[in-house]
Design a protein around this motif. Structure first.
Motif, mmCIF file in Angstrom:
data_model
loop_
_atom_site.group_PDB
_atom_site.id
_atom_site.type_symbol
_atom_site.label_atom_id
_atom_site.label_comp_id
_atom_site.label_asym_id
_atom_site.label_seq_id
_atom_site.Cartn_x
_atom_site.Cartn_y
_atom_site.Cartn_z
ATOM 1 N N ILE A 55 0.837 -1.209 0.000
ATOM 2 C CA ILE A 55 0.000 0.000 0.000
ATOM 3 C C ILE A 55 0.871 1.259 0.000
ATOM 4 O O ILE A 55 0.598 2.230 -0.728
ATOM 5 C CB ILE A 55 -0.949 -0.015 1.211
ATOM 6 C CG1 ILE A 55 -2.021 -1.097 1.021
ATOM 7 C CG2 ILE A 55 -1.615 1.340 1.403
ATOM 8 C CD1 ILE A 55 -2.839 -1.391 2.244
ATOM 9 N N ILE A 56 1.940 1.259 0.797
ATOM 10 C CA ILE A 56 2.842 2.420 0.837
ATOM 11 C C ILE A 56 3.546 2.599 -0.509
ATOM 12 O O ILE A 56 3.618 3.711 -1.049
ATOM 13 C CB ILE A 56 3.877 2.261 1.974
ATOM 14 C CG1 ILE A 56 3.180 2.338 3.338
ATOM 15 C CG2 ILE A 56 4.960 3.346 1.875
ATOM 16 C CD1 ILE A 56 4.066 1.989 4.511
ATOM 17 N N LEU A 57 4.054 1.509 -1.067
ATOM 18 C CA LEU A 57 4.730 1.584 -2.362
ATOM 19 C C LEU A 57 3.754 1.988 -3.468
ATOM 20 O O LEU A 57 4.148 2.681 -4.417
ATOM 21 C CB LEU A 57 5.373 0.234 -2.702
ATOM 22 C CG LEU A 57 6.628 -0.131 -1.913
ATOM 23 C CD1 LEU A 57 7.083 -1.536 -2.261
ATOM 24 C CD2 LEU A 57 7.753 0.868 -2.193
ATOM 25 N N ASN A 58 2.501 1.574 -3.350
ATOM 26 C CA ASN A 58 1.488 1.969 -4.330
ATOM 27 C C ASN A 58 1.328 3.489 -4.353
ATOM 28 O O ASN A 58 1.269 4.104 -5.433
ATOM 29 C CB ASN A 58 0.158 1.303 -3.993
ATOM 30 C CG ASN A 58 -0.926 1.621 -4.999
ATOM 31 O OD1 ASN A 58 -0.713 1.568 -6.197
ATOM 32 N ND2 ASN A 58 -2.108 1.985 -4.503
ATOM 33 N N TYR A 59 1.302 4.081 -3.174
ATOM 34 C CA TYR A 59 1.188 5.541 -3.083
ATOM 35 C C TYR A 59 2.421 6.224 -3.683
ATOM 36 O O TYR A 59 2.305 7.169 -4.481
ATOM 37 C CB TYR A 59 1.026 5.957 -1.619
ATOM 38 C CG TYR A 59 1.065 7.458 -1.402
ATOM 39 C CD1 TYR A 59 -0.059 8.243 -1.625
ATOM 40 C CD2 TYR A 59 2.243 8.099 -0.997
ATOM 41 C CE1 TYR A 59 -0.033 9.603 -1.453
ATOM 42 C CE2 TYR A 59 2.274 9.465 -0.824
ATOM 43 C CZ TYR A 59 1.139 10.212 -1.041
ATOM 44 O OH TYR A 59 1.174 11.581 -0.879
ATOM 45 N N ILE A 60 3.614 5.735 -3.317
ATOM 46 C CA ILE A 60 4.853 6.337 -3.808
ATOM 47 C C ILE A 60 4.974 6.209 -5.328
ATOM 48 O O ILE A 60 5.297 7.178 -6.028
ATOM 49 C CB ILE A 60 6.070 5.697 -3.107
ATOM 50 C CG1 ILE A 60 6.051 6.022 -1.607
ATOM 51 C CG2 ILE A 60 7.377 6.174 -3.743
ATOM 52 C CD1 ILE A 60 7.081 5.265 -0.800
ATOM 53 N N LEU A 61 4.712 5.014 -5.842
ATOM 54 C CA LEU A 61 4.854 4.785 -7.291
ATOM 55 C C LEU A 61 3.816 5.575 -8.090
ATOM 56 O O LEU A 61 4.109 6.069 -9.183
ATOM 57 C CB LEU A 61 4.717 3.291 -7.594
ATOM 58 C CG LEU A 61 5.885 2.411 -7.125
ATOM 59 C CD1 LEU A 61 5.531 0.944 -7.237
ATOM 60 C CD2 LEU A 61 7.145 2.719 -7.922
ATOM 61 N N THR A 62 2.613 5.703 -7.544
ATOM 62 C CA THR A 62 1.583 6.495 -8.219
ATOM 63 C C THR A 62 2.003 7.960 -8.299
ATOM 64 O O THR A 62 1.846 8.616 -9.344
ATOM 65 C CB THR A 62 0.233 6.371 -7.492
ATOM 66 O OG1 THR A 62 -0.152 4.999 -7.450
ATOM 67 C CG2 THR A 62 -0.847 7.165 -8.202
ATOM 68 N N GLN A 63 2.570 8.466 -7.196
ATOM 69 C CA GLN A 63 3.033 9.847 -7.179
ATOM 70 C C GLN A 63 4.192 10.052 -8.154
ATOM 71 O O GLN A 63 4.253 11.067 -8.874
ATOM 72 C CB GLN A 63 3.476 10.216 -5.761
ATOM 73 C CG GLN A 63 3.841 11.677 -5.572
ATOM 74 C CD GLN A 63 2.628 12.600 -5.697
ATOM 75 O OE1 GLN A 63 1.530 12.242 -5.280
ATOM 76 N NE2 GLN A 63 2.818 13.762 -6.299
ATOM 77 N N LEU A 64 5.101 9.078 -8.222
ATOM 78 C CA LEU A 64 6.272 9.207 -9.098
ATOM 79 C C LEU A 64 5.913 9.064 -10.585
ATOM 80 O O LEU A 64 6.406 9.821 -11.425
ATOM 81 C CB LEU A 64 7.308 8.139 -8.735
ATOM 82 C CG LEU A 64 8.082 8.342 -7.429
ATOM 83 C CD1 LEU A 64 8.956 7.128 -7.141
ATOM 84 C CD2 LEU A 64 8.945 9.606 -7.481
ATOM 85 N N LEU A 65 5.047 8.092 -10.900
ATOM 86 C CA LEU A 65 4.779 7.763 -12.293
ATOM 87 C C LEU A 65 3.624 8.546 -12.911
ATOM 88 O O LEU A 65 3.612 8.781 -14.117
ATOM 89 C CB LEU A 65 4.494 6.252 -12.422
ATOM 90 C CG LEU A 65 5.663 5.327 -12.044
ATOM 91 C CD1 LEU A 65 5.212 3.882 -12.050
ATOM 92 C CD2 LEU A 65 6.840 5.525 -12.990
ATOM 93 N N LEU A 66 2.659 8.927 -12.082
ATOM 94 C CA LEU A 66 1.483 9.635 -12.608
ATOM 95 C C LEU A 66 1.352 11.061 -12.107
ATOM 96 O O LEU A 66 0.565 11.833 -12.655
ATOM 97 C CB LEU A 66 0.201 8.849 -12.268
ATOM 98 C CG LEU A 66 0.043 7.464 -12.873
ATOM 99 C CD1 LEU A 66 -1.309 6.879 -12.470
ATOM 100 C CD2 LEU A 66 0.168 7.487 -14.403
ATOM 101 N N GLY A 67 2.078 11.379 -11.024
ATOM 102 C CA GLY A 67 1.928 12.701 -10.402
ATOM 103 C C GLY A 67 2.531 13.825 -11.240
ATOM 104 O O GLY A 67 3.318 13.632 -12.133
#
Length: 245
Positions: free
Chosen positions: A233-245
């Protein structure tokens, strides 16, 4: 301090996994065995869940369209976006943390309790490479079953939308094709590869370093599921911010 010590032990374990590799002749059979148990063995439950979750997403979207101004193809669009961006890579990984993660922890933990790991180390075998490396390689195929989950989820949404009378087939398919961004699939697969590494290593860590008897094996399996889910769940948030943010 216990958390910091655990993170340090986990990092050391990852380094040891890639040291002193087992002979390829033996490793090949171990990898094929893990592919059968971890990937092929998980296909059925993921297909079953994906189909019905896709149907639920389509039905809930259709039931919440109350304005005539909202286009009918929104049902297909929302189903596609929900399945590809979040459900298939993230929700399925949490399900896998329960199924595959518990299996990995309990199997390695049982080997620790019955002193099979000690026997491997006495024979000069790198136990971490022998036990964990095949699981990491096998789970590199994890994006393959996530791709199937995406397809089945969208198909389940189509079945529920069309046969439930919530959408026509043409409207649903038009929505699935609407404003499609290919990078979203790439994003989902990149997340999946990171989650696959987590699924292979965190449950292995809890199984390899557990102490106690048979009762502690069950506790270790529960703990590994909780921490694997939290990290995903934590990595999902980080990766979403990095790749889509």
């Amino acid at each position: 301090m216990n958390y910091l010590a655990s993170i340090g032990s986990y990092a050391i374990m990852i380094k040891e996994v890639f040291r002193k590799p087992t002979k390829w002749r033996i490793m090949k059979s171990l990898i094929l065995k893990e592919i059968d148990e971890l990937i092929y063995g998980s296909l059925g439950i993921l297909i079953f869940i994906s189909f019905f979750i896709g149907g639920v997403v389509a039905i809930q979207t259709a039931l919440n369209i109350t304005s005539e101004l909202i286009p009918k193809n929104l049902v297909g669009f929302a189903t596609r976006q929900s399945i590809i961006l979040e459900f298939a890579p993230t929700f399925c990984s949490i399900i896998m943390a329960g199924k595959v993660g518990s299996y990995i922890t309990s199997s390695i933990g049982t080997m620790r309790v019955t002193e099979q790991i000690d026997a491997l180390e006495v024979m000069g075998v790198n136990a971490l490479n022998y036990l964990v490396f095949p699981k990491i390689i096998a789970l590199l195929l994890y994006p393959f079953i996530i791709a199937i989950s995406m397809y089945v989820g969208i198909f389940g949404g189509w079945v529920a939308g069309v046969f439930g009378g919530f959408s026509t087939s043409a409207d649903f398919i038009e929505g699935v094709q609407l404003d499609f961004i290919p990078f979203h699939v790439t994003y989902a697969f990149l997340k999946t590869l990171v989650f696959a590494f987590v699924l292979a290593t965190i449950p292995s860590y809890h199984g390899f370093y557990m102490k106690g008897g048979a009762l502690e094996v069950g506790k270790a399996a529960t703990t590994s599921f909780v921490w694997t889910s939290v990290v995903i769940i934590i990595l999902n948030y980080i990766l979403t911010q990095l790749l889509l943010g």
